[in-house]
Enzyme design. Sequence first.
Site, short mmCIF file in Angstrom:
data_model
loop_
_atom_site.label_atom_id
_atom_site.label_comp_id
_atom_site.label_asym_id
_atom_site.label_seq_id
_atom_site.Cartn_x
_atom_site.Cartn_y
_atom_site.Cartn_z
N ARG A 62 -12.34 6.36 -12.45
CA ARG A 62 -11.88 4.97 -12.44
C ARG A 62 -10.88 4.70 -13.56
NH1 ARG A 62 -14.94 -0.27 -13.84
NH2 ARG A 62 -13.99 -1.84 -12.50
N HIS A 66 -7.32 2.95 -12.89
CA HIS A 66 -6.93 1.70 -13.54
C HIS A 66 -5.76 1.90 -14.50
CE1 HIS A 66 -10.41 -1.25 -12.71
NE2 HIS A 66 -10.38 -0.33 -11.76
N ASP A 67 -5.58 3.11 -14.99
CA ASP A 67 -4.41 3.38 -15.83
C ASP A 67 -3.14 3.42 -14.98
OD1 ASP A 67 -2.93 4.19 -18.18
OD2 ASP A 67 -2.88 6.20 -17.32
N VAL A 70 -1.23 0.24 -13.63
CA VAL A 70 -0.63 -0.69 -14.60
C VAL A 70 0.32 0.12 -15.50
CG1 VAL A 70 -1.05 -2.39 -16.40
CG2 VAL A 70 -2.74 -2.07 -14.57
N GLY A 72 2.14 2.47 -14.70
CA GLY A 72 2.18 3.87 -14.32
C GLY A 72 1.15 4.67 -15.09
N ASP A 74 0.34 6.31 -17.82
CA ASP A 74 0.85 6.50 -19.18
C ASP A 74 -0.21 6.35 -20.26
OD1 ASP A 74 0.37 3.79 -19.06
OD2 ASP A 74 2.26 3.20 -19.99
N ASN A 91 -11.32 -4.87 -16.38
CA ASN A 91 -11.73 -3.75 -17.22
C ASN A 91 -12.79 -4.09 -18.26
OD1 ASN A 91 -9.79 -2.18 -15.90
ND2 ASN A 91 -8.21 -2.64 -17.41
N PRO A 160 -6.66 -4.07 -7.79
CA PRO A 160 -7.40 -4.67 -6.68
C PRO A 160 -8.76 -5.18 -7.15
CG PRO A 160 -6.48 -2.53 -6.06
CD PRO A 160 -6.32 -2.65 -7.54
N HIS A 190 -15.69 5.52 -4.17
CA HIS A 190 -16.93 4.77 -4.35
C HIS A 190 -18.13 5.50 -3.75
CE1 HIS A 190 -14.71 0.67 -4.99
NE2 HIS A 190 -14.61 1.49 -6.02
N ASP A 243 -23.14 4.05 -3.47
CA ASP A 243 -23.53 4.85 -2.31
C ASP A 243 -25.03 5.08 -2.39
OD1 ASP A 243 -24.09 6.80 -0.42
OD2 ASP A 243 -22.40 8.09 -0.94
N ASP A 251 -19.03 12.93 -1.52
CA ASP A 251 -19.04 13.32 -0.12
C ASP A 251 -18.49 12.18 0.74
OD1 ASP A 251 -21.08 11.44 -0.08
OD2 ASP A 251 -22.68 12.93 -0.09
#
Length: 328
Positions: A62, A66-67, A70, A72, A74, A91, A160, A190, A243, A251
Amino acid sequence: MKTSNNISFACFITISMLCLLANSQLTTTFYSQSCPKLQSIVRSQVMMALKTEMRMAASLLRLHFHDCFVNGCDASILLDGADGEKFALPNNNSVRGYEVVDAIKTAVERSCSGVVSCADILTIAARDSVVLSGGTGWPVLLGRRDGFVANQSGANSNLPAPFENIGNITLKFEAVGLNLTDVVSLSGAHTIGQASCATFGNRLFNFSGTNAPDSTLLDQNMLMGLQNLCPVNGDSSRTSPLDWNSTDLFDNHYFQNLVKGRGVLESDQILYSSDEALTTTRSLVELYSNDKDAFANDFKNSMIKMGNIQPLTGSAGEIRRNCRVVNS
């Protein structure tokens, strides 16, 4: 007309070559001479982290996601500071794994100081987290450099959210060069990890003012379990596995869950159950639920694409000595 077509074709070829040139700056062999043990060092550190807490696999995956969405890919998400991405709404008190990245960086620096970017460490760690959770690996392109600034407002607007519809989520993916297949395949991440009551509690009792749970939550035993975990006015920081079939195994059970109405997040279940899904995402959910290899292949390709979102290369950016702060 023929001349116009020729010009259009020439423009297409030129743009395609420029895209290939930009991506060619990232290679799988970027550190083969300067830090030949990099891959094994990162794998060892991720393995140690997962032995302590298997959930960390999802957290590292994640972090990379998340990096990249935003500024790109970096490593801007790693920068400390009250105005940083760490404290953006998606975050804050949610994204985790920073200490593991610190440990990886320290181990890498002992072997090859000042050579490997934090952005590349995030990318390798994400791949290794999938592999060590039982998923399929992929060749990681390397050569990213680290950004100088975080973008908290960008994190608030670009990432998102678990309450958004397919249209809004797709627009955010398209804004960084990804498509509808990427939306569905990357949502398959997920299959591991946890979600807090704050991200799905709205579905459990009074969904959208109906005085009833979300009707797409079809598994009554699961619904009761989530209601007990997340009562009205309860502790919103409590967590549930995303899950319920195979919590820590990478999986295709996530997609099987969606078909059975067992998606925990609203933004997951809508990929199968919403009216929008009928003409957009439902067919892919059904494909992946029945064909684990199709999911593994598309997820691999989507991760490679995501890792190529606006990387800093060449002389742009820097190689941070400490992933939490820019070099002085």
